[in-house]
Design a protein around this motif. Structure first.
Motif, short mmCIF file in Angstrom:
data_model
loop_
_atom_site.label_atom_id
_atom_site.label_comp_id
_atom_site.label_asym_id
_atom_site.label_seq_id
_atom_site.Cartn_x
_atom_site.Cartn_y
_atom_site.Cartn_z
N LEU A 9 4.16 49.22 -14.41
CA LEU A 9 3.20 50.00 -12.86
C LEU A 9 3.62 49.19 -11.91
N GLU A 10 4.09 49.73 -10.65
CA GLU A 10 4.22 48.94 -9.44
C GLU A 10 3.32 49.74 -8.17
N LYS A 11 3.07 48.70 -7.49
CA LYS A 11 2.38 49.36 -6.05
C LYS A 11 2.89 48.66 -4.85
N THR A 12 3.68 49.06 -4.06
CA THR A 12 4.11 48.31 -2.86
C THR A 12 3.46 48.93 -1.57
N PHE A 13 2.92 48.03 -0.81
CA PHE A 13 2.38 48.65 0.64
C PHE A 13 3.26 48.02 1.57
N THR A 14 3.47 48.94 2.31
CA THR A 14 4.36 48.49 3.74
C THR A 14 3.30 48.18 4.87
N VAL A 15 3.70 47.06 5.26
CA VAL A 15 2.58 46.58 6.27
C VAL A 15 3.38 46.24 7.47
N ARG A 16 2.83 46.53 8.83
CA ARG A 16 3.58 46.24 9.99
C ARG A 16 2.95 45.11 10.64
N ARG A 17 3.79 44.04 11.07
CA ARG A 17 2.88 42.97 11.68
C ARG A 17 3.94 42.60 12.81
N LYS A 18 3.28 42.13 13.69
CA LYS A 18 3.84 41.46 14.81
C LYS A 18 4.64 40.47 14.68
N ARG A 30 4.40 43.61 -2.45
CA ARG A 30 4.25 44.03 -3.83
C ARG A 30 3.28 43.74 -4.48
N ALA A 31 2.14 44.40 -4.31
CA ALA A 31 0.71 44.06 -4.73
C ALA A 31 0.68 44.09 -6.18
N VAL A 32 1.30 45.09 -6.90
CA VAL A 32 1.56 45.03 -8.31
C VAL A 32 3.01 45.45 -8.53
N ASP A 33 3.53 44.54 -9.40
CA ASP A 33 5.06 44.17 -9.52
C ASP A 33 5.33 44.35 -10.98
N GLY A 34 5.08 45.45 -11.59
CA GLY A 34 5.76 45.97 -12.88
C GLY A 34 5.08 45.37 -13.88
#
Ligand SMILES: Nc1ncnc2c1ncn2[C@@H]1O[C@H](COP(=O)(O)OP(=O)(O)OP(=O)(O)O)[C@@H](O)[C@H]1O
Ligand SMILES: [Mg+2]
Length: 325
Positions: A9-18, A30-34
């Motif tokens: 199981l994987e969950k990737t978030f895309t975050v924008r930062r300055k 990669r909040a949950v990485d396999g």
């Protein structure tokens, strides 16, 4: 097939930062990485790890709130993200950080709303409510608006709310956070009873290891979205290469004790601390010290599971030694 099953199981978030004054860059987290594991019906499993490890993200995917970025997930044969409503009838969830109750309504009105939302048959609703009210001591609180409840009272209210529809699985994300010792005890006792008498499957996230020690025979440790350990709590000692301590009281102040199989840690006057592997027997060590040194007293100190876990979470050896004192 296990009741709860995660496969890579994987969950990737895309975050924008300055990045600089005007530029913004996208970054993947990669909040949950396999993560892969199975939980059988009726198990009570601890799910622990440092801040940001991916615990809450896992639980949100297990409830269907978040859609996985990859891998496979089944709860009671259901794909949570695709059939969230159907799954909702079979699971209960408590997020300790945030209530599912209606802030301005008395507790009992929140329960009435749940009764309708989940279409719980009247008799079953009443039976479950009575049971929760009794075991969680909610009797005096039913008429109180949720916002007026103390943290511990609200948490008990939330636990009851999660159970009115008889879920087969209960996910608890930090159910004892901020509670005093007595309230923690009450919640734990309730959960243990729920698991043994009703066979409810429980997945418990917590930063309080006493929760795990008292409730879970199995614990999973995650860090950086990966599963680091899955097994008995006691087994963590071996993984963490933990040590036991031999505390030796000598007749007088002496140079560091030097015996095979032990490592001198420190001395304070005639008292000395020796470390040895938690998996080794203390007997030969005790014999060696007793025969070679003028001994008054001695004791063995068990490793502190907190220290073992702190080390797994990335604490240094010195920090761990410090906490063994
Ligand atoms: N909605 C989101 N958008 C972007 N990043 C997120 C989001 N939710 C979580 N994250 C990131 O994913 C990682 C895992 O977060 P998560 O909340 O699952 O951790 P946790 O193990 O529950 O930590 P804690 O013990 O602090 O509750 C963190 O780096 C977090 O910043
Ligand atoms: Mg969390």
């Amino acid at each position: 097939m296990p009741f709860i099953e995660l496969d890579s199981l994987e969950k990737t978030f895309t975050v924008r930062r300055k990045a600089g004054l005007l530029r913004r860059e996208r970054k993947e987290v990669r909040a949950v990485d396999g993560i892969s594991f199975g939980v059988e019906r009726g198990e009570m499993v601890g799910y622990i790890g440092p801040n940001g490890a991916g615990k809450s993200t896992t639980i949100k995917m297990l409830t269907g709130i978040l859609t996985p970025s990859g891998g496979r997930l089944r709860v009671a044969g259901i794909d949570p993200a695709r059939e969230r409503t159907r799954l909702a009838q079979r699971i209960g969830v408590v997020f300790g950080q945030r209530t599912t109750l209606w802030w301005d309504l008395p507790l009992k009105d929140s329960y009435r709303l749940m009764h309708r939302m989940y279409r719980i048959p009247d008799a079953r609703y009443r039976e479950n409510l009575d049971r929760c009210v009794e075991l969680l001591e909610l009797g005096d609180l039913l008429d109180v608006p949720v916002r007026q409840l103390s943290l511990g009272q609200r948490m008990r209210g939330d636990v009851a709310a999660a159970l009115l529809h008889d879920p087969e699985v209960l996910y608890l994300d930090e159910p004892t956070i901020g509670l005093d010792v007595v309230s923690k005890g009450r919640v734990r006792e309730f959960l243990r009873d729920l698991n043994t008498t009703r066979g409810t499957t429980v997945l418990l996230t917590t930063h309080d290891l006493t929760d795990i020690e008292q409730l879970c025979s199995r614990v999973m440790v995650i860090d950086h979205g990966r599963l680091m350990y899955d097994g008995e709590l006691a087994g963590l000692h071996a993984v963490g290469e933990s040590e036991r301590l031999l505390v030796v009281d000598l007749e007088r102040e002496l140079p560091p004790i030097d015996v095979p199989g032990a490592r001198f840690v420190r001395a304070e006057g005639p008292r000395q601390w020796l470390a040895f592997p938690a998996t080794a027997s203390a007997a030969p060590l005790v014999a060696a010290v007793a025969s070679g040194y003028p001994l008054l007293d001695l004791s063995v100190r068990e490793p502190d599971i907190e220290a073992v876990i702190a080390k797994m979470y990335g604490g240094t050896r010195d920090e761990r030694r410090e906490s063994l004192r």
